[in-house]
Design a protein around this motif. Structure first.
Motif, PDB file in Angstrom:
ATOM      1  N   LYS A 959       0.766  -1.101  -0.104  1.00  0.00           N
ATOM      2  CA  LYS A 959      -0.007   0.008   0.020  1.00  0.00           C
ATOM      3  C   LYS A 959       0.762   1.235  -0.025  1.00  0.00           C
ATOM      4  O   LYS A 959       0.580   2.201   0.580  1.00  0.00           O
ATOM      5  N   LEU A 960       1.880   1.266  -0.900  1.00  0.00           N
ATOM      6  CA  LEU A 960       2.813   2.370  -0.920  1.00  0.00           C
ATOM      7  C   LEU A 960       2.464   2.968  -2.379  1.00  0.00           C
ATOM      8  O   LEU A 960       2.163   2.180  -3.320  1.00  0.00           O
ATOM      9  N   ALA A 961       2.965   4.320  -2.536  1.00  0.00           N
ATOM     10  CA  ALA A 961       2.704   4.963  -3.725  1.00  0.00           C
ATOM     11  C   ALA A 961       4.194   4.671  -4.612  1.00  0.00           C
ATOM     12  O   ALA A 961       5.125   4.208  -3.942  1.00  0.00           O
ATOM     13  N   VAL A 962       4.019   4.907  -5.973  1.00  0.00           N
ATOM     14  CA  VAL A 962       5.148   4.549  -6.776  1.00  0.00           C
ATOM     15  C   VAL A 962       5.595   5.915  -7.562  1.00  0.00           C
ATOM     16  O   VAL A 962       4.573   6.252  -8.314  1.00  0.00           O
ATOM     17  N   VAL A 963       6.820   6.268  -7.699  1.00  0.00           N
ATOM     18  CA  VAL A 963       7.099   7.571  -8.326  1.00  0.00           C
ATOM     19  C   VAL A 963       8.283   6.844  -9.411  1.00  0.00           C
ATOM     20  O   VAL A 963       9.358   6.229  -8.957  1.00  0.00           O
ATOM     21  N   ALA A 964       8.200   7.062 -10.781  1.00  0.00           N
ATOM     22  CA  ALA A 964       9.091   6.501 -11.602  1.00  0.00           C
ATOM     23  C   ALA A 964      10.189   7.787 -11.971  1.00  0.00           C
ATOM     24  O   ALA A 964       9.494   8.816 -12.458  1.00  0.00           O
ATOM     25  N   GLU A 965      11.409   7.568 -11.973  1.00  0.00           N
ATOM     26  CA  GLU A 965      12.212   8.726 -11.913  1.00  0.00           C
ATOM     27  C   GLU A 965      13.027   8.435 -13.413  1.00  0.00           C
ATOM     28  O   GLU A 965      12.971   7.394 -14.064  1.00  0.00           O
ATOM     29  N   GLY A 966      13.286   9.427 -14.312  1.00  0.00           N
ATOM     30  CA  GLY A 966      14.029   9.458 -15.490  1.00  0.00           C
ATOM     31  C   GLY A 966      13.260   8.906 -16.729  1.00  0.00           C
ATOM     32  O   GLY A 966      13.503   8.546 -17.772  1.00  0.00           O
ATOM     33  N   VAL A 967      11.901   9.562 -16.543  1.00  0.00           N
ATOM     34  CA  VAL A 967      10.932   9.296 -17.987  1.00  0.00           C
ATOM     35  C   VAL A 967      11.340  10.247 -18.893  1.00  0.00           C
ATOM     36  O   VAL A 967      11.273  11.391 -18.684  1.00  0.00           O
ATOM     37  N   GLU A 968      11.796   9.603 -20.058  1.00  0.00           N
ATOM     38  CA  GLU A 968      11.935  10.412 -21.210  1.00  0.00           C
ATOM     39  C   GLU A 968      11.411  10.348 -22.374  1.00  0.00           C
ATOM     40  O   GLU A 968      11.683  10.977 -23.376  1.00  0.00           O
ATOM     41  N   THR A 969      10.694   9.203 -22.592  1.00  0.00           N
ATOM     42  CA  THR A 969       9.978   8.988 -23.934  1.00  0.00           C
ATOM     43  C   THR A 969       8.536   8.682 -23.477  1.00  0.00           C
ATOM     44  O   THR A 969       7.970   8.215 -22.483  1.00  0.00           O
ATOM     45  N   GLY A 970       7.505   8.849 -24.657  1.00  0.00           N
ATOM     46  CA  GLY A 970       5.978   8.583 -24.333  1.00  0.00           C
ATOM     47  C   GLY A 970       5.778   6.934 -24.315  1.00  0.00           C
ATOM     48  O   GLY A 970       4.936   6.679 -23.680  1.00  0.00           O
ATOM     49  N   GLU A 971       6.796   6.293 -24.937  1.00  0.00           N
ATOM     50  CA  GLU A 971       6.599   4.970 -24.759  1.00  0.00           C
ATOM     51  C   GLU A 971       6.865   4.368 -23.227  1.00  0.00           C
ATOM     52  O   GLU A 971       6.246   3.386 -23.028  1.00  0.00           O
ATOM     53  N   GLN A 972       7.812   4.904 -22.769  1.00  0.00           N
ATOM     54  CA  GLN A 972       8.190   4.683 -21.412  1.00  0.00           C
ATOM     55  C   GLN A 972       7.097   4.967 -20.483  1.00  0.00           C
ATOM     56  O   GLN A 972       6.312   4.282 -19.594  1.00  0.00           O
ATOM     57  N   LEU A 973       6.257   6.386 -20.833  1.00  0.00           N
ATOM     58  CA  LEU A 973       5.195   6.514 -19.961  1.00  0.00           C
ATOM     59  C   LEU A 973       4.096   5.476 -20.211  1.00  0.00           C
ATOM     60  O   LEU A 973       3.517   5.379 -19.238  1.00  0.00           O
ATOM     61  N   GLN A 974       3.828   5.043 -21.228  1.00  0.00           N
ATOM     62  CA  GLN A 974       2.599   4.359 -21.454  1.00  0.00           C
ATOM     63  C   GLN A 974       2.841   3.012 -20.876  1.00  0.00           C
ATOM     64  O   GLN A 974       1.703   2.397 -20.315  1.00  0.00           O
ATOM     65  N   LEU A 975       4.111   2.482 -20.823  1.00  0.00           N
ATOM     66  CA  LEU A 975       4.235   1.115 -20.154  1.00  0.00           C
ATOM     67  C   LEU A 975       4.031   1.405 -18.909  1.00  0.00           C
ATOM     68  O   LEU A 975       3.579   0.456 -17.992  1.00  0.00           O
ATOM     69  N   LEU A 976       4.583   2.272 -18.070  1.00  0.00           N
ATOM     70  CA  LEU A 976       4.207   2.526 -16.652  1.00  0.00           C
ATOM     71  C   LEU A 976       2.902   2.782 -16.105  1.00  0.00           C
ATOM     72  O   LEU A 976       2.649   2.391 -15.016  1.00  0.00           O
TER      73      LEU A 976
END
Length: 1010
Positions: A959-976
């Protein structure tokens, strides 16, 4: 030591005689021997058989030619008869029609009548009536609208002129369009005038039927000619030849003058044929018609040729088999025994008394001669062996005396135990002519023997041997164990049958060892080991030789006693009693020797210093006894590194203890100082495992530095000092555990000192500033928060990356002041934005491991929150995964206190450290930040995607929140987003920006579109 025995079995002697080569070339001439003459006789015997086969083949060819000519001639005669019948039928038909009045005056019914008549005569193509002017006035076959003029046709002209039945030449019918032979029959009135001429066109397709029924050989040709030699019909069909002169025209013209059929061979278009000709008989009406059959001679003679070649092949094979049998049989029955006699005589004459003929069967005379020659050789060999035995005994005793003399000389000049033992083994093998020798010494506290020295072919044997002093074990019942236990020599003159040596029997058989002996070695009347000698001769050791070898072992033991006394004296002067390593004096002395050798050889020397970090802490916490145990363990591990360094070349030294917790190594005669780095890596690998002292594991960290001769110095003290300096001023490479000394390091130290001074001035003068990197809600695109990042513009150098100055702040302790300034500034900025952002907007600041170890960190944060009036729920403290674990329970207490204040807590760079589920369960964190190294690779590597997916699943479970660091492309964004990641930050959204730029971004709603 003994020479190999001369006497061998008869079987071995025979093999020796058999292996000898043939007689010398000067004794042999081609086909002058018995075998050559036998082969010539067989060849002469076979020549008449070859002549008979050739004659028979020629006769069969003539028979085949006659058969083919008879067959072809019969076919031509049958064709002539068939054609004659056809012409006679046509003559009969026309003569019958001539009697009919309707033919004299044909009317309208004439064509229909003739057609019905032709249908009854299928071999006729057409029947018709011609008037005296040469026009066809009636025909069974339709010929157009007007009368057809045939006055130019030979059959018309001949019938008109002769007023009798006549044949024409080959022609293509103008009415039927078929190749036909036309017969004409005149109707003559009583006055002898021709009123009408009847004609009948005869088809020539009977030739094909006849040829097919005759079953001509493949490639045969059946042809019908007219008087001019034109082809009227041909089988097989070649329509283009109809009407053309045949290649046999010249022969046909000669045939026309003959009255009987003819057969013979002709060459037509370059091919050889069997040809038969026959004229078609039947009177004058058949003038000039001939039939011919041509058969290729290759086809006609195929069966005869095949039979002849087969007989030749069979005869040749039979001849080869006969020659082979004569060759080998003559060799085995006659030549081989004679050659054995000759070879044996040559070997005996040359002094090889082991040679034997090996003849046991054959002609009685040869067997008797062979036995006599063998008996003579045996008698000579026995006398030679007796003489050789005496010589060997004298030579063996002389070699033993030489071994004793050499051992005594080695005892005088050698002052090293292992070197003396190795020299003893070498002398025993080289001067004593033993197969191999080795010395086994008793291991302290162990019943097993250690191979201290060996020489000869002993390496493979020594590597796999195990010898103990325990007589209850098979390995303890051997010669060496018995010699040490009894203090007397033990001998086996038949090792492969000796039950005491059962444990090593396979090795003895494989190596061919026949005799062995062991002689005890003593030091101050105490058994310390044994010398073992091996030979491949049976019954080798006699009393005289054993007495001399006992003296050899006694002299070697005396030498060991002198060496041991010298060793004890030297040990106290040059060795460290605690670690059994050389002390500083011996180390620098050996280093000086290495430097002098390197100067002469033009090579390099590396001094490597190994320092045990935080050793005083071990003494303080564990006690001095535990510290001594640690030093002893480190010394042992360094020793294994030196012993394992053979693959790197001759390092030329062992480890030495230079001080309380400092060790040194000399890497001698090297061509590349990089070897020191390899040795340092091995040392680090050996020392990385904790040392166990009284069930307590003590971790050890080694810091290493190296100085290189002649680049860094030329004197031992100078090189040691600079290697020690390299230890204390090491740079951050190889985890900071190893560094070379170089002048650049002095410069780096000065640069580091200047950097620290500038940082202190920046702390005093507020020389830092903050930038903020937005955090974006993955579902809405709105800003969810920002991370405060420390920045520094160093005067005279420009902007300095955080990874260059933040570690210095931590090492100097300045991070506490700077961290408090970062928190105060970031909290104030969040308070200033309270009117433009929502209450859920979180401002996060980073807390270093050094700050978490500071006791008043929580109180400082509490004071800032209370004095500034900022809401705790707006704030978040980021802790690295490594820092979360390093400080243990202290961090847990601090984080619990921060959580009680109401602040949010997040774990930065999650996945790169070594935290576990138990830590995540214990620490009251709210958010996991996935390290950018994993986010960067989720598109290219499935492993990175699996790690990210696992972290998100772990956070969801806790029950923790998740933050992704270093997102640089839209494809990475969609997968995350698809995996359920809550927030993102990276260059896809924004670089770190100033407070004003972030405030402008906040006012944009929503600032980011998915």
């Amino acid at each position: 030591m003994k020479a190999a025995p001369q006497q061998q079995s008869n079987k071995g002697s025979r093999n020796l005689a058999d292996s000898a080569g043939p007689l010398p070339a000067r004794h042999r001439r081609p086909f002058s021997g018995l075998r050559g003459r036998l082969l010539i006789l067989i060849v002469l015997t076979l020549l008449p058989a070859f002549g008979i086969v050739l004659y028979t083949g020629h006769s069969e060819r003539r028979v085949a030619q006659r058969d083919a000519e008879r067959h072809a001639l019969a076919l031509t005669l049958e064709a002539a008869a068939d054609q004659a019948r056809l012409i006679d039928d046509a003559h009969s038909v026309l003569s019958v029609l001539a009697e009919m009045p309707a033919m004299d005056h044909p009317g309208h019914a004439c064509p229909r009548f003739l057609r019905q008549y032709v249908r009854k005569q299928p071999r006729l193509a057409n029947i018709g009536v011609i008037d005296t002017s040469g026009h066809i006035i009636c025909s069974a076959a339709s010929h157009g609208t007007g009368p057809l003029d045939v006055s130019d046709r030979p059959y018309y002209q001949r019938a008109l002129a002769g007023r009798r039945f006549a044949l024409g030449d080959y022609q293509v019918g103008r009415i039927t369009g078929e190749p036909v032979l036309v017969a004409a029959y005149p109707i003559v009135d009583p006055t002898g005038h021709v009123r009408r001429i009847l004609f009948a066109a005869m088809r020539l397709d009977w030739l094909n039927t006849l040829a097919a029924r005759a079953s001509l050989p493949v490639g045969s040709v059946f042809t019908l000619f007219d008087s001019r030699g034109q082809v009227l019909a041909r089988y097989p069909h070649h329509h283009e030849l109809r009407g053309r002169l045949s290649a046999q025209t010249a022969a046909l013209r000669g045939l026309a003058q003959r009255r009987s059929p003819w057969a013979g061979r002709e060459s037509i278009h370059g091919r050889d044929w069997l040809v038969t000709y026959a004229g078609l008989s039947g009177g004058a009406a058949l003038h000039g018609l001939h039939a011919a059959v041509a058969i290729p001679t290759a086809v006609a003679f195929a069966a005869a040729n095949h039979a002849m070649y087969r007989n030749l092949a069979l005869l040749a094979g039979l001849g080869l088999v006969t020659l082979a049998l004569a060759w080998f049989g003559g060799d085995a029955l006659i030549l081989s025994p004679v050659q054995r006699l000759v070879r044996a005589a040559h070997h005996i004459a040359e002094g090889n008394l082991q040679a034997r003929t090996g003849i046991v069967s054959g002609p009685d005379e040869i067997v008797t001669l062979g036995r006599a020659l063998d008996d003579m050789a045996t008698s000579l060999q026995l006398r030679d062996q007796e003489r050789q035995t005496q010589n060997d005994r004298i030579a063996r005793l002389n070699r033993i005396y030489q071994v004793l003399s050499a051992i005594n000389g080695a005892i005088i000049r050698i002052r090293d135990r292992d070197q003396l033992l190795q020299e003893a083994c070498r002398i025993a093998v080289e001067l004593g002519h033993f197969r191999f020798a080795w010395v086994g010494l008793i291991e302290p506290g162990n019943s097993s023997l250690r191979a201290a020295a060996h020489a000869g072919d002993a390496r493979e044997f020594i590597q796999g041997i195990r010898v103990t002093l325990n007589p209850e074990e098979p390995e303890g019942r051997g010669l060496m164990g018995a010699a040490i236990r009894s203090g007397a020599h033990t001998v086996s003159n038949a090792t492969q049958d000796d039950p005491r040596l059962l444990a090593w029997r396979q090795d003895f058989v494989r190596l061919g060892i026949q005799s062995a002996a062991a002689f005890p070695l003593c030091n101050q009347r105490r058994g310390v080991g044994a010398l073992a000698l091996y030979t491949d001769e049976p019954d080798f050791f006699d009393e005289r030789e054993i007495a001399l070898l006992d003296e050899l072992a006694a002299d070697t033991s005396l030498g060991l006693e002198h060496i041991e006394k010298d060793r004890q004296l030297n040990y106290l002067a040059y060795w460290d009693p605690l670690t059994n390593l050389p002390n500083r004096s011996l180390f620098e002395d050996r280093l000086g020797q290495s430097l002098r050798r390197a100067e002469r050889a033009g090579t390099q020397v590396v001094v490597l210093i190994v320092d045990i970090a935080h050793f005083s802490r071990i003494n303080d916490t564990k006690g001095r006894v535990a510290g001594d145990r640690v030093l002893q363990a480190v010394a042992g591990r360094l020793g294994t590194v030196v012993r394992d360094s053979d693959s790197l070349g001759d390092l030329g030294s062992q480890a030495a203890r230079l001080g309380s917790h400092e060790f040194g190594l000399v890497l001698d005669q090297i061509s590349d100082p990089v070897i020191a780095k390899t040795v340092a890596e091995r040392i680090d690998a050996r020392l990385i495992e904790p040392i166990t002292v009284d069930d307590d594991e003590i971790p050890v960290t080694a810091l290493m530095g190296a100085a290189v001769y002649p680049d860094d110095g030329t004197q031992p003290e100078e090189l040691v000092h600079k290697a020690q300096f390299a230890v204390h001023s090491r740079r951050e490479e190889q985890d900071g555990r190893f560094a070379f000394y170089s002048p650049a390091k002095d410069t780096a130290a000065k640069a580091r000192y200047a950097l620290e001074n500038d940082l202190r001035r920046a702390v005093d003068n507020d020389g830092f500033y903050l930038e903020y990197q937005p955090r974006v809600d993955a579902r809405t695109g709105y800003l969810a928060g920002a991370e405060a990042l420390l920045r520094w513009h160093r005067p005279g150098h420009g902007r300095v990356p955080p990874d260059q100055f933040v570690p210095v702040l931590e090492e100097t302790g300045l991070i506490d002041q700077v961290g408090e300034w970062v928190a105060r500034t970031a909290f104030a900025q969040r308070l200033a934005w309270s009117s433009v952002v929502s209450d859920s907007f979180v401002m996060s600041v980073n807390a270093s491991s050094h700050e978490l170890r500071t006791p008043d960190y929580v109180s400082r944060i509490r004071r800032l929150v209370q004095t500034m009036g900022v809401r705790p729920g707006w704030l978040e403290i980021e802790i690295t995964e490594t820092g979360l674990v390093e400080t243990g329970n202290t961090t847990l207490e601090m984080l619990t206190a921060l959580k009680e204040l109401g602040l949010r807590l997040s774990v930065d760079d999650f996945g790169t450290g070594y935290s576990s589920l138990s830590y995540l369960r214990q620490f009251p964190v709210d958010t996991l930040k996935i390290d950018q190294s994993f986010v960067r690779d989720i598109i290219r590597h499935d492993e990175a995607m699996s790690i990210v997916r696992s972290i998100i699943a772990l956070a969801r479970g806790l029950k923790l929140a998740v933050v992704a660091e270093g997102v640089e492309t839209g494809e990475q964004l969609q997968l995350l987003v698809a995996e359920g990641c809550h927030e993102m930050q990276g260059y896809l959204f924004s670089r770190p920006i100033s407070a004003d730029e972030l405030e402008a971004l906040v006012k944009k709603r929503p600032p980011f579109q998915r």
